[in-house]
Design a protein around this motif. Structure first.
Motif, PDB file in Angstrom:
ATOM      1  N   UNK A 199       0.839  -1.198   0.000  1.00  0.00           N
ATOM      2  CA  UNK A 199       0.000   0.000   0.000  1.00  0.00           C
ATOM      3  C   UNK A 199       0.878   1.253   0.000  1.00  0.00           C
ATOM      4  N   UNK A 200       1.953   1.213   0.795  1.00  0.00           N
ATOM      5  CA  UNK A 200       2.875   2.365   0.833  1.00  0.00           C
ATOM      6  C   UNK A 200       3.456   2.626  -0.559  1.00  0.00           C
ATOM      7  N   UNK A 201       3.870   1.549  -1.230  1.00  0.00           N
ATOM      8  CA  UNK A 201       4.443   1.699  -2.578  1.00  0.00           C
ATOM      9  C   UNK A 201       3.412   2.250  -3.562  1.00  0.00           C
ATOM     10  N   UNK A 202       2.182   1.768  -3.457  1.00  0.00           N
ATOM     11  CA  UNK A 202       1.147   2.240  -4.390  1.00  0.00           C
ATOM     12  C   UNK A 202       0.694   3.664  -4.063  1.00  0.00           C
ATOM     13  N   UNK A 203       0.742   4.031  -2.778  1.00  0.00           N
ATOM     14  CA  UNK A 203       0.431   5.428  -2.417  1.00  0.00           C
ATOM     15  C   UNK A 203       1.476   6.353  -3.038  1.00  0.00           C
ATOM     16  N   UNK A 204       2.730   5.912  -2.973  1.00  0.00           N
ATOM     17  CA  UNK A 204       3.822   6.700  -3.547  1.00  0.00           C
ATOM     18  C   UNK A 204       3.689   6.760  -5.077  1.00  0.00           C
ATOM     19  N   UNK A 205       3.334   5.618  -5.677  1.00  0.00           N
ATOM     20  CA  UNK A 205       3.120   5.541  -7.133  1.00  0.00           C
ATOM     21  C   UNK A 205       2.002   6.515  -7.531  1.00  0.00           C
ATOM     22  N   UNK A 206       0.943   6.531  -6.736  1.00  0.00           N
ATOM     23  CA  UNK A 206      -0.194   7.410  -7.047  1.00  0.00           C
ATOM     24  C   UNK A 206       0.168   8.881  -6.892  1.00  0.00           C
ATOM     25  N   UNK A 207       1.012   9.161  -5.894  1.00  0.00           N
ATOM     26  CA  UNK A 207       1.446  10.549  -5.684  1.00  0.00           C
ATOM     27  C   UNK A 207       2.166  11.060  -6.941  1.00  0.00           C
ATOM     28  N   UNK A 209       1.856   9.626 -10.141  1.00  0.00           N
ATOM     29  CA  UNK A 209       1.150   9.435 -11.416  1.00  0.00           C
ATOM     30  C   UNK A 209      -0.325   9.810 -11.371  1.00  0.00           C
ATOM     31  N   UNK A 210      -0.932   9.781 -10.183  1.00  0.00           N
ATOM     32  CA  UNK A 210      -2.366  10.069 -10.047  1.00  0.00           C
ATOM     33  C   UNK A 210      -3.262   8.956 -10.569  1.00  0.00           C
ATOM     34  N   UNK A 211      -2.668   7.812 -10.926  1.00  0.00           N
ATOM     35  CA  UNK A 211      -3.455   6.726 -11.545  1.00  0.00           C
ATOM     36  C   UNK A 211      -4.557   6.195 -10.610  1.00  0.00           C
ATOM     37  N   UNK A 212      -4.294   6.216  -9.305  1.00  0.00           N
ATOM     38  CA  UNK A 212      -5.278   5.646  -8.367  1.00  0.00           C
ATOM     39  C   UNK A 212      -6.048   6.737  -7.612  1.00  0.00           C
ATOM     40  N   UNK A 213      -6.003   7.935  -8.176  1.00  0.00           N
ATOM     41  CA  UNK A 213      -6.615   9.097  -7.509  1.00  0.00           C
ATOM     42  C   UNK A 213      -8.056   8.897  -7.086  1.00  0.00           C
ATOM     43  N   UNK A 214      -8.849   8.252  -7.927  1.00  0.00           N
ATOM     44  CA  UNK A 214     -10.270   8.143  -7.595  1.00  0.00           C
ATOM     45  C   UNK A 214     -10.619   6.868  -6.833  1.00  0.00           C
ATOM     46  N   UNK A 215      -9.601   6.170  -6.403  1.00  0.00           N
ATOM     47  CA  UNK A 215      -9.886   4.923  -5.677  1.00  0.00           C
ATOM     48  C   UNK A 215      -9.835   5.171  -4.163  1.00  0.00           C
ATOM     49  N   UNK A 216     -10.159   4.113  -3.431  1.00  0.00           N
ATOM     50  CA  UNK A 216     -10.137   4.190  -1.958  1.00  0.00           C
ATOM     51  C   UNK A 216      -8.790   3.750  -1.391  1.00  0.00           C
ATOM     52  N   UNK A 217      -7.719   3.847  -2.159  1.00  0.00           N
ATOM     53  CA  UNK A 217      -6.415   3.362  -1.672  1.00  0.00           C
ATOM     54  C   UNK A 217      -6.078   3.954  -0.293  1.00  0.00           C
ATOM     55  N   UNK A 218      -5.704   3.063   0.612  1.00  0.00           N
ATOM     56  CA  UNK A 218      -5.320   3.470   1.972  1.00  0.00           C
ATOM     57  C   UNK A 218      -6.495   3.630   2.922  1.00  0.00           C
ATOM     58  N   UNK A 219      -7.704   3.781   2.357  1.00  0.00           N
ATOM     59  CA  UNK A 219      -8.864   4.076   3.236  1.00  0.00           C
ATOM     60  C   UNK A 219      -9.454   2.791   3.828  1.00  0.00           C
ATOM     61  N   UNK A 220     -10.306   2.973   4.813  1.00  0.00           N
ATOM     62  CA  UNK A 220     -11.036   1.851   5.440  1.00  0.00           C
ATOM     63  C   UNK A 220     -10.110   0.728   5.888  1.00  0.00           C
TER      64      UNK A 220
END
Ligand SMILES: Cc1cc2nc3c(=O)[nH]c(=O)nc-3n(C[C@H](O)[C@H](O)[C@H](O)COP(=O)(O)OP(=O)(O)OC[C@H]3O[C@@H](n4cnc5c(N)ncnc54)[C@H](O)[C@@H]3O)c2cc1C
Length: 497
Positions: A199-207, A209-220
């Motif tokens: 999750x940490x790696x994908x949060x960094x990836x999203x920061x 690229x913004x690819x996961x911007x509209x997802x719930x990554x990290x939430x819940x």
């Protein structure tokens, strides 16, 4: 040209995936495995990662690094989701349960051996689990030397970044502890670095690229909240005619638990904890969970001679766990329902590799406490109905009850087909054509099981449905820029051991 597959993290799911890929495709594919650790299992601070959490110990005590990962220290209890985990008839859970049912037998065969035929029967609200043989728990040690000959193992390399272009990961950037930066290209990447680090790696990836911007990554972000409800005295562990004593089956322990649910559909499980105050049993448990030191002295261990005699006698001749009937307890593990306010995010603090530490915003909410209180009252009625002598431990009116997370991190990388989902039901990460992820983080919540065996079902689903493997693949483009990379072209190609 053979297809190039890269596995990121060779712990529980990375090792299982590696074995299954080798069984399926043998040398038809090129597999590289990047692992932050080596053959020695280390904890978070020993490996050099960092995290900040006010209330949870999941990152410091609940994950391990090196080949085998957390499976070198886990309990190895395997269970699966089924319809009883979905009282609300939620569509995403319906799909998760179907996929579990489709692959459960394959996973059991892979975990226990082809000749083992065990029915994890469904009996009203009773769920059966199986505790893997001690020698079978470490998923990496199941891989034979001759299998590993065909694999490029890259130890002591931490994946820190993805190079992304045209909806594809082209290569990954890896850092070693001494600051060397290397890169590895592949056609397909499998992220199996544990729920938290993935999750940490994908949060960094999203920061970047913004690819996961509209997802719930990290939430819940959730877990089971575990609490001891009642101590039962002078009784066999039999409730409503069902004996909860674990039995032995070809070296594995078969366990039973009771699925429980609140009136508004929060699910959990009730299980018995046996021999808790017996020091020699505690010693044996610490040994089995791979603890390197014990709190029990040799003298205390031997003083439990009568217990040890019974323990061995029951295990070998009666094929079941010896239970000290003078006292055992009822433990409740409740899921944290979704939505909740728990969240994983990148912290400003840097770890020993210069990467952002993970902030784990986790707490037990009022809703969680209400669910525990409701279940406590229901369990008390059950104890009365069964005419058991008991002492209550959990007091809903008090704020000093013991309740803790039990290292089943879920929710932060949840699967589904809706806009908020981070991965689909094959584990493919949204918006990236060649990146797959497997960890317990894919499940929206924890329901009534220790969730690892259920993840193996999704590895099977992916292998069955994605057609990964033997087909020819084009060469990946050379000299691609590292998107927002800190490596500045200093990276060199990883060549393996
Ligand atoms: C004490 C304990 C008992 C448990 N008992 C049970 C049980 O009985 N049943 C059950 O279902 N679950 C149990 N669990 C939970 C279970 O252990 C985990 O769900 C499971 O092991 C997680 O597997 P994983 O592959 O996601 O992570 P891991 O097994 O931790 O593997 C991740 C791997 O990735 C590597 N890695 C991490 N970051 C990077 C990076 N950036 N680059 C390269 N490599 C990286 C790590 O070194 C590690 O090898 C238990 C957990 C604990 C702590």
């Amino acid at each position: 040209m053979k297809k190039k597959i890269c596995i990121i993290g060779c712990g529980t799911f990375g090792s299982y995936l590696l074995k299954r890929l080798l069984e399926k495709y043998g040398s038809q594919v090129d597999i590289a495995v990047v692992e932050i650790g080596n053959r020695k299992i280390q904890n978070e601070s020993e490996i050099g990662l960092d995290s900040i959490s006010e209330n949870s110990t999941v990152s410091t005590d609940g994950r391990y690094f090196g080949f085998g990962g957390t499976s070198a220290r886990w309990g190895g209890q395997a269970l699966f989701f089924d319809d009883r985990d979905n009282p609300e008839k939620d569509a995403a859970w319906d799909e998760i349960i179907k996929i579990n049912a489709r692959h459960k037998n394959t996973v059991l065969k892979k975990l226990l051996g082809e000749n083992i035929n065990i029915e994890l029967g469904e009996n009203k609200n009773i769920k059966t689990g199986i505790w893997l043989k001690y020698t079978k728990r470490n998923m990496f040690s199941r891989l034979k030397k001759r299998e590993l000959k065909n694999v490029k193992l890259l130890p002591e390399q931490r994946v820190t970044e993805f190079v992304f272009q045209d909806k594809k990961i082209l290569k990954i950037i890896c850092k070693s502890k001494n600051g060397n930066i290397e890169e590895l290209a592949a056609d397909e990447f499998y992220l199996t670095a544990g729920a938290l680090e993935s999750c940490r790696l994908l949060l960094d990836f999203n920061k970047k690229t913004g690819v996961l911007n509209n997802t719930d990554i990290g939430k819940n972000f959730g877990d089971h909240i575990s609490t001891e409800l009642f101590v039962v005295k002078n009784a066999r562990p039999v409730i409503d005619g069902i004996d909860f004593t674990p039995t032995l089956y070809k070296g594995s322990l078969v366990t039973k638990r009771m699925i429980v649910k609140t009136d508004d559909g929060v699910v959990g499980f009730l299980h018995m904890v046996f021999n808790k105050n017996i020091k020699s049993f505690k010693f044996l448990k610490e040994l089995l969970f791979g603890k390197r030191e014990t709190t029990i002295s040799f003298g205390e261990f031997l003083s439990g001679f009568v217990f040890l005699f019974n323990f061995v006698f029951y295990l070998f001749f009666k094929k079941k766990l010896y239970v000290d009937q003078s006292q055992w307890s009822f433990q409740l593990d409740m899921e944290q329902p979704v939505p909740n306010n728990n969240k994983l995010s990148l912290a400003d603090k840097k770890d020993k590799y210069g990467e952002a530490a993970l902030h784990i915003g986790w707490d037990i909410s009022k809703k969680d406490l209400n669910a525990i209180s409701e279940m406590r009252d229901k369990v008390e009625l059950l104890l009365k109905k069964n005419k058991l002598e008991y002492t209550p431990l959990y007091n809903p009116a008090s704020t000093s009850n013991k309740g803790e997370d039990v290292y089943h991190p879920v929710g932060c990388l949840r699967m589904g087909h809706d806009a908020g989902a981070v991965v689909d039901y094959k584990g493919k990460v949204k918006g990236v054509d060649n990146l797959y992820h497997f960890s317990t983080g894919i499940f929206p919540s924890a329901k009534s099981i220790n969730p690892s065996a259920a993840v193996f079902c999704f590895v099977e689903e992916c292998l069955e449905r994605s057609g990964s493997g033997g087909r020819e693949a084009g060469e990946y483009p050379k000299g691609m820029p590292v998107a927002n990379s800190s490596s500045n072209g200093r990276a060199r190609r990883l060549t393996g051991e």
